[in-house]
Design an enzyme around this catalytic site. Structure first.
Site, PDB file in Angstrom:
ATOM      1  N   ARG A  34      -9.647  28.870  11.833  1.00  0.00           N
ATOM      2  CA  ARG A  34      -9.873  28.722  13.274  1.00  0.00           C
ATOM      3  C   ARG A  34     -11.327  28.698  13.746  1.00  0.00           C
ATOM      4  O   ARG A  34     -11.628  27.964  14.683  1.00  0.00           O
ATOM      5  CB  ARG A  34      -9.055  29.782  14.027  1.00  0.00           C
ATOM      6  CG  ARG A  34      -7.574  29.449  13.990  1.00  0.00           C
ATOM      7  CD  ARG A  34      -6.704  30.637  14.277  1.00  0.00           C
ATOM      8  NE  ARG A  34      -6.730  31.585  13.168  1.00  0.00           N
ATOM      9  CZ  ARG A  34      -6.033  32.707  13.137  1.00  0.00           C
ATOM     10  NH1 ARG A  34      -5.261  33.023  14.153  1.00  0.00           N
ATOM     11  NH2 ARG A  34      -6.110  33.503  12.091  1.00  0.00           N
ATOM     12  N   LYS A  44       1.333  28.546  -3.324  1.00  0.00           N
ATOM     13  CA  LYS A  44       1.762  29.868  -3.832  1.00  0.00           C
ATOM     14  C   LYS A  44       3.100  29.798  -4.569  1.00  0.00           C
ATOM     15  O   LYS A  44       4.084  30.428  -4.183  1.00  0.00           O
ATOM     16  CB  LYS A  44       1.869  30.874  -2.678  1.00  0.00           C
ATOM     17  CG  LYS A  44       0.590  31.042  -1.865  1.00  0.00           C
ATOM     18  CD  LYS A  44       0.758  32.134  -0.831  1.00  0.00           C
ATOM     19  CE  LYS A  44      -0.497  32.401  -0.031  1.00  0.00           C
ATOM     20  NZ  LYS A  44      -0.858  31.357   0.931  1.00  0.00           N
ATOM     21  N   LYS A  55      -8.327  23.034   2.690  1.00  0.00           N
ATOM     22  CA  LYS A  55      -7.140  23.721   2.175  1.00  0.00           C
ATOM     23  C   LYS A  55      -5.913  23.168   2.887  1.00  0.00           C
ATOM     24  O   LYS A  55      -5.856  23.122   4.104  1.00  0.00           O
ATOM     25  CB  LYS A  55      -7.232  25.226   2.441  1.00  0.00           C
ATOM     26  CG  LYS A  55      -5.973  25.991   2.050  1.00  0.00           C
ATOM     27  CD  LYS A  55      -6.191  27.488   2.144  1.00  0.00           C
ATOM     28  CE  LYS A  55      -5.710  28.099   3.425  1.00  0.00           C
ATOM     29  NZ  LYS A  55      -4.246  28.244   3.557  1.00  0.00           N
ATOM     30  N   ASP A  69      -2.576  25.058  -1.333  1.00  0.00           N
ATOM     31  CA  ASP A  69      -2.177  26.469  -1.253  1.00  0.00           C
ATOM     32  C   ASP A  69      -0.659  26.578  -1.066  1.00  0.00           C
ATOM     33  O   ASP A  69      -0.178  26.776   0.047  1.00  0.00           O
ATOM     34  CB  ASP A  69      -2.939  27.074  -0.052  1.00  0.00           C
ATOM     35  CG  ASP A  69      -2.633  28.536   0.198  1.00  0.00           C
ATOM     36  OD1 ASP A  69      -2.176  29.219  -0.724  1.00  0.00           O
ATOM     37  OD2 ASP A  69      -2.870  28.990   1.339  1.00  0.00           O
ATOM     38  N   THR A 109      -2.244  39.775   1.905  1.00  0.00           N
ATOM     39  CA  THR A 109      -2.966  40.720   2.776  1.00  0.00           C
ATOM     40  C   THR A 109      -2.108  41.147   3.972  1.00  0.00           C
ATOM     41  O   THR A 109      -2.450  42.078   4.671  1.00  0.00           O
ATOM     42  CB  THR A 109      -4.299  40.132   3.278  1.00  0.00           C
ATOM     43  OG1 THR A 109      -4.074  38.785   3.657  1.00  0.00           O
ATOM     44  CG2 THR A 109      -5.366  40.181   2.208  1.00  0.00           C
ATOM     45  N   ASP A 143       8.442  30.977  -9.269  1.00  0.00           N
ATOM     46  CA  ASP A 143       9.793  30.608  -9.710  1.00  0.00           C
ATOM     47  C   ASP A 143       9.865  30.860 -11.217  1.00  0.00           C
ATOM     48  O   ASP A 143       8.942  31.455 -11.793  1.00  0.00           O
ATOM     49  CB  ASP A 143      10.065  29.132  -9.356  1.00  0.00           C
ATOM     50  CG  ASP A 143      11.551  28.840  -9.147  1.00  0.00           C
ATOM     51  OD1 ASP A 143      12.380  29.357  -9.929  1.00  0.00           O
ATOM     52  OD2 ASP A 143      11.886  28.095  -8.221  1.00  0.00           O
TER      53      ASP A 143
HETATM   54  O1  C5P Z   1      -7.914  30.748  10.866  1.00  0.00           O
HETATM   55  P1  C5P Z   1      -8.257  31.651   9.718  1.00  0.00           P
HETATM   56  O2  C5P Z   1      -9.711  31.565   9.317  1.00  0.00           O
HETATM   57  O3  C5P Z   1      -7.783  33.065   9.928  1.00  0.00           O
HETATM   58  O4  C5P Z   1      -7.411  31.036   8.511  1.00  0.00           O
HETATM   59  C1  C5P Z   1      -7.433  31.585   7.243  1.00  0.00           C
HETATM   60  C2  C5P Z   1      -6.545  30.791   6.330  1.00  0.00           C
HETATM   61  O5  C5P Z   1      -6.383  31.518   5.131  1.00  0.00           O
HETATM   62  C3  C5P Z   1      -5.137  30.541   6.840  1.00  0.00           C
HETATM   63  O6  C5P Z   1      -4.704  29.295   6.322  1.00  0.00           O
HETATM   64  C4  C5P Z   1      -4.336  31.675   6.271  1.00  0.00           C
HETATM   65  O7  C5P Z   1      -2.990  31.362   6.096  1.00  0.00           O
HETATM   66  C5  C5P Z   1      -5.022  31.838   4.917  1.00  0.00           C
HETATM   67  N1  C5P Z   1      -4.875  33.146   4.303  1.00  0.00           N
HETATM   68  C6  C5P Z   1      -5.284  34.328   4.906  1.00  0.00           C
HETATM   69  N2  C5P Z   1      -5.156  35.518   4.233  1.00  0.00           N
HETATM   70  C7  C5P Z   1      -4.623  35.533   3.020  1.00  0.00           C
HETATM   71  C8  C5P Z   1      -4.218  34.365   2.406  1.00  0.00           C
HETATM   72  C9  C5P Z   1      -4.347  33.168   3.092  1.00  0.00           C
HETATM   73  O8  C5P Z   1      -5.783  34.327   6.013  1.00  0.00           O
HETATM   74  N3  C5P Z   1      -4.545  36.682   2.377  1.00  0.00           N
END
Ligand code: C5P
Length: 239
Positions: free
Chosen positions: A215, A62, A33, A60, A123, A65
């Site tokens: 992460r 989003k 992603k 991603d 979220t 517009d």
């Molecule tokens: O590091 P982690 O597993 O928390 O990363 C989750 C990824 O998903 C990040 O790129 C974060 O910006 C994205 N994301 C999220 N929750 C959302 C939409 C996107 O954690 N509702």
């Protein structure tokens, strides 16, 4: 082929991404992603580079517009041969339909049109914030389900959502509506700033179509090992 967890490449530059990808065997085709942070630094070239390395890409960005602008932007993104991309459902049904049209127009002959999904409520938005800032006076879950239905009406493939919402979204739309879910943590790992997390196994059981993991893989001492463990759990291998 088993399903690949989507790895969130939350890095600031191509050199950081390259250093990360070096920890995987060259022949391992990943699903990654790319978000705003990386795309706005490195531009479309980062996508061409990842695709040339044989990786699948969820871009991603989003988009939100006016329909005409989103349609044209999507035509350009389709030319990059991304596999999945997204818009905000708050842009409306016309905007979402225009986004899909744009993707179809930009798809090079013989290639697959990118899957298009929508963000419902972020979220990071609480029910209180939504009601106050957006003046949407219904429970958060109702707004999420309404946006999911609008997304389906516009002809899109699915939504980004919490795995905890996947079941209700499938009921409100259809079983094959994509629920792409971040907020995934393998059992026993650090939660970080995520609030409501589920394990890859739980995500599969609840009905996620794709999981996004950042992460737990990018910050792992051995990212390839972490990836393989999560992938096995996601696919229900070794159970
Ligand atoms: O590091 P982690 O597993 O928390 O990363 C989750 C990824 O998903 C990040 O790129 C974060 O910006 C994205 N994301 C999220 N929750 C959302 C939409 C996107 O954690 N509702």
């Amino acid at each position: 082929m088993s399903h690949r967890p989507i790895i969130a490449l939350d890095f600031a530059s191509r050199s950081e991404v390259a250093a990360f990808l070096e920890k995987f065997p060259k022949e391992e085709s990943l699903f990654v992603k790319v978000g705003m942070e990386l795309f706005y630094q490195e531009g479309p070239e980062i996508i061409r580079w990842l695709k040339a390395l044989n990786h699948s890409v969820f871009l991603d960005l989003k988009l939100h517009d006016i329909p005409n602008t989103v349609e044209k932007a999507m035509t350009g993104l389709a030319r990059l041969d991304v596999d999945i991309t997204n818009v905000h459902a708050a842009g409306g049904i016309k905007m979402m339909a225009a986004a899909k049209r744009g993707l179809e127009k930009g798809t090079v002959n013989g290639q697959k049109t990118p899957l298009l999904i929508a963000v419902t409520q972020l979220t990071s938005t609480s029910e209180e914030q939504m009601q106050h800032d957006q003046l949407i006076k219904v429970p958060l879950q109702e707004s999420v389900l309404h946006y999911a239905q609008c997304t389906q009406t516009a002809g899109l493939d699915g939504v980004v959502c919490s795995a905890l919402e996947a079941q209700a979204i499938h009921q409100a739309t259809s079983e094959n509506f994509i629920c792409l879910t971040p907020g995934i943590r393998p059992s026993g790992s650090a939660v970080g700033d995520q609030q409501r997390v589920v394990t890859p196994k739980e995500a599969r059981e609840i009905g996620s179509t794709y999981i996004v993991v950042g992460r737990p893989i990018t910050q792992a001492a051995d990212p390839f090992e972490a990836y393989q463990i999560i992938k096995k759990e996601w696919n229900g291998e070794n159970e």
